[in-house]
Design a protein around this motif. Structure first.
Motif, PDB file in Angstrom:
ATOM      1  N   ALA A  22       0.792  -1.177  -0.106  1.00  0.00           N
ATOM      2  CA  ALA A  22      -0.108  -0.082  -0.057  1.00  0.00           C
ATOM      3  C   ALA A  22       0.910   1.229   0.017  1.00  0.00           C
ATOM      4  CB  ALA A  22      -0.868  -0.097   1.187  1.00  0.00           C
ATOM      5  N   ILE A  23       1.944   1.203   0.765  1.00  0.00           N
ATOM      6  CA  ILE A  23       2.916   2.295   0.859  1.00  0.00           C
ATOM      7  C   ILE A  23       3.345   2.541  -0.531  1.00  0.00           C
ATOM      8  CG2 ILE A  23       5.202   3.133   1.609  1.00  0.00           C
ATOM      9  CD1 ILE A  23       4.102   1.773   4.490  1.00  0.00           C
ATOM     10  N   MET A  24       3.870   1.475  -1.422  1.00  0.00           N
ATOM     11  CA  MET A  24       4.505   1.660  -2.451  1.00  0.00           C
ATOM     12  C   MET A  24       3.395   2.145  -3.237  1.00  0.00           C
ATOM     13  SD  MET A  24       7.619   0.907  -2.362  1.00  0.00           S
ATOM     14  CE  MET A  24       7.978   0.833  -3.901  1.00  0.00           C
ATOM     15  N   ALA A  25       2.265   1.556  -3.574  1.00  0.00           N
ATOM     16  CA  ALA A  25       1.143   1.859  -4.428  1.00  0.00           C
ATOM     17  C   ALA A  25       0.691   3.397  -4.484  1.00  0.00           C
ATOM     18  CB  ALA A  25       0.020   0.918  -4.377  1.00  0.00           C
ATOM     19  N   VAL A  26       0.459   3.664  -3.139  1.00  0.00           N
ATOM     20  CA  VAL A  26      -0.144   5.004  -2.851  1.00  0.00           C
ATOM     21  C   VAL A  26       1.016   6.169  -3.269  1.00  0.00           C
ATOM     22  CG1 VAL A  26      -0.728   6.945  -0.831  1.00  0.00           C
ATOM     23  CG2 VAL A  26      -1.738   4.448  -1.071  1.00  0.00           C
ATOM     24  N   GLY A  27       2.298   5.922  -2.760  1.00  0.00           N
ATOM     25  CA  GLY A  27       3.297   6.673  -3.072  1.00  0.00           C
ATOM     26  C   GLY A  27       3.883   6.914  -4.581  1.00  0.00           C
ATOM     27  N   LEU A  28       3.686   5.586  -5.394  1.00  0.00           N
ATOM     28  CA  LEU A  28       3.951   5.789  -6.806  1.00  0.00           C
ATOM     29  C   LEU A  28       2.907   6.166  -7.585  1.00  0.00           C
ATOM     30  CD1 LEU A  28       6.211   2.847  -7.202  1.00  0.00           C
ATOM     31  CD2 LEU A  28       6.931   5.030  -7.203  1.00  0.00           C
ATOM     32  N   ALA A  29       1.404   5.659  -7.312  1.00  0.00           N
ATOM     33  CA  ALA A  29       0.443   6.005  -8.142  1.00  0.00           C
ATOM     34  C   ALA A  29      -0.224   7.282  -8.071  1.00  0.00           C
ATOM     35  CB  ALA A  29      -0.140   4.601  -8.266  1.00  0.00           C
ATOM     36  N   ILE A  30      -0.584   7.392  -6.759  1.00  0.00           N
ATOM     37  CA  ILE A  30      -1.469   8.373  -6.236  1.00  0.00           C
ATOM     38  C   ILE A  30      -0.463   9.783  -6.057  1.00  0.00           C
ATOM     39  CG2 ILE A  30      -3.169   9.205  -4.418  1.00  0.00           C
ATOM     40  CD1 ILE A  30      -4.144   6.294  -4.349  1.00  0.00           C
ATOM     41  N   LEU A  31       0.231   9.821  -4.950  1.00  0.00           N
ATOM     42  CA  LEU A  31       1.101  10.847  -4.802  1.00  0.00           C
ATOM     43  C   LEU A  31       2.378  11.075  -5.852  1.00  0.00           C
ATOM     44  CD1 LEU A  31       1.523  10.381  -1.021  1.00  0.00           C
ATOM     45  CD2 LEU A  31      -0.056  11.803  -2.348  1.00  0.00           C
ATOM     46  N   LYS A  32       2.471  10.342  -6.835  1.00  0.00           N
ATOM     47  CA  LYS A  32       3.568  10.583  -7.880  1.00  0.00           C
ATOM     48  C   LYS A  32       5.118  10.878  -7.145  1.00  0.00           C
ATOM     49  CE  LYS A  32       0.645  10.451 -11.127  1.00  0.00           C
ATOM     50  NZ  LYS A  32      -0.117   9.228 -11.288  1.00  0.00           N
ATOM     51  N   LEU A  33       5.391  10.024  -6.183  1.00  0.00           N
ATOM     52  CA  LEU A  33       6.533  10.602  -5.319  1.00  0.00           C
ATOM     53  C   LEU A  33       7.600   9.524  -6.083  1.00  0.00           C
ATOM     54  CD1 LEU A  33       5.405   9.826  -1.921  1.00  0.00           C
ATOM     55  CD2 LEU A  33       5.956  11.974  -2.941  1.00  0.00           C
ATOM     56  N   ASN A  34       8.902  10.185  -6.011  1.00  0.00           N
ATOM     57  CA  ASN A  34      10.024   9.219  -6.629  1.00  0.00           C
ATOM     58  C   ASN A  34      10.163   7.884  -5.932  1.00  0.00           C
ATOM     59  OD1 ASN A  34      12.624   8.406  -7.225  1.00  0.00           O
ATOM     60  ND2 ASN A  34      13.412  10.618  -7.108  1.00  0.00           N
ATOM     61  N   THR A  35      10.461   6.951  -6.757  1.00  0.00           N
ATOM     62  CA  THR A  35      10.806   5.415  -6.141  1.00  0.00           C
ATOM     63  C   THR A  35      11.612   5.496  -5.345  1.00  0.00           C
ATOM     64  OG1 THR A  35      10.601   4.796  -8.719  1.00  0.00           O
ATOM     65  CG2 THR A  35      11.307   3.387  -7.109  1.00  0.00           C
ATOM     66  N   MET A  36      12.647   6.320  -4.836  1.00  0.00           N
ATOM     67  CA  MET A  36      13.328   6.090  -3.768  1.00  0.00           C
ATOM     68  C   MET A  36      12.696   6.547  -2.552  1.00  0.00           C
ATOM     69  SD  MET A  36      16.023   4.324  -4.954  1.00  0.00           S
ATOM     70  CE  MET A  36      16.944   4.252  -3.519  1.00  0.00           C
ATOM     71  N   VAL A  37      11.951   7.538  -2.546  1.00  0.00           N
ATOM     72  CA  VAL A  37      11.062   8.008  -1.643  1.00  0.00           C
ATOM     73  C   VAL A  37      10.070   6.952  -1.135  1.00  0.00           C
ATOM     74  CG1 VAL A  37       9.337   9.812  -0.781  1.00  0.00           C
ATOM     75  CG2 VAL A  37      11.426  10.393  -2.298  1.00  0.00           C
ATOM     76  N   THR A  38       9.761   6.323  -1.850  1.00  0.00           N
ATOM     77  CA  THR A  38       8.646   5.332  -1.491  1.00  0.00           C
ATOM     78  C   THR A  38       9.332   4.090  -0.867  1.00  0.00           C
ATOM     79  OG1 THR A  38       8.493   4.278  -3.886  1.00  0.00           O
ATOM     80  CG2 THR A  38       6.818   5.945  -3.301  1.00  0.00           C
ATOM     81  N   PHE A  39      10.457   3.578  -1.469  1.00  0.00           N
ATOM     82  CA  PHE A  39      11.316   2.683  -0.998  1.00  0.00           C
ATOM     83  C   PHE A  39      11.797   3.234   0.535  1.00  0.00           C
ATOM     84  CE2 PHE A  39      12.691   1.025  -5.055  1.00  0.00           C
ATOM     85  CZ  PHE A  39      11.875  -0.115  -5.032  1.00  0.00           C
ATOM     86  N   LEU A  40      12.158   4.394   0.760  1.00  0.00           N
ATOM     87  CA  LEU A  40      12.570   4.732   1.931  1.00  0.00           C
ATOM     88  C   LEU A  40      11.380   4.970   3.023  1.00  0.00           C
ATOM     89  CD1 LEU A  40      14.570   6.049   3.652  1.00  0.00           C
ATOM     90  CD2 LEU A  40      13.999   8.323   3.031  1.00  0.00           C
ATOM     91  N   LEU A  41      10.384   5.235   2.699  1.00  0.00           N
ATOM     92  CA  LEU A  41       8.894   5.330   3.360  1.00  0.00           C
ATOM     93  C   LEU A  41       8.738   3.427   3.792  1.00  0.00           C
ATOM     94  CD1 LEU A  41       6.567   7.787   1.744  1.00  0.00           C
ATOM     95  CD2 LEU A  41       7.869   8.090   3.628  1.00  0.00           C
ATOM     96  N   ALA A  42       8.758   2.767   2.792  1.00  0.00           N
ATOM     97  CA  ALA A  42       8.526   1.401   3.111  1.00  0.00           C
ATOM     98  C   ALA A  42       9.564   0.887   4.237  1.00  0.00           C
ATOM     99  CB  ALA A  42       8.628   0.576   1.826  1.00  0.00           C
ATOM    100  N   PHE A  43      10.661   1.110   4.004  1.00  0.00           N
ATOM    101  CA  PHE A  43      12.064   0.747   4.655  1.00  0.00           C
ATOM    102  C   PHE A  43      11.555   1.117   6.170  1.00  0.00           C
ATOM    103  CE2 PHE A  43      16.116   1.545   6.725  1.00  0.00           C
ATOM    104  CZ  PHE A  43      16.383   0.019   6.634  1.00  0.00           C
TER     105      PHE A  43
END
Length: 66
Positions: A22-43
């Protein structure tokens, strides 16, 4: 010295997987965050979950490196 951790059953593992997905999906698809930011949030989420389960940073490093 081995420490005892809370056992993670299949239902808990599925919940953890869904949280990270969910963190990855929301970060990438909805919020249009950078991939590394979503990985950091998941980490960070995984670190919080590991702390709740009683693991320390040294324990996590030992499991990852072995």
């Amino acid at each position: 010295m081995k420490r005892e951790f809370k056992k993670v059953g299949f239902p808990v593992a599925i919940v953890i997987f869904l949280i990270v997905a969910a963190i990855m999906a929301v970060g990438l698809a909805i919020l249009k965050l950078n991939t590394m930011v979503t990985f950091l949030l998941a980490f960070i989420a995984m670190g919080v979950i590991a702390a709740i389960l009683g693991m320390t940073l040294d324990d996590i490093q030992e499991h990852v490196l072995t």
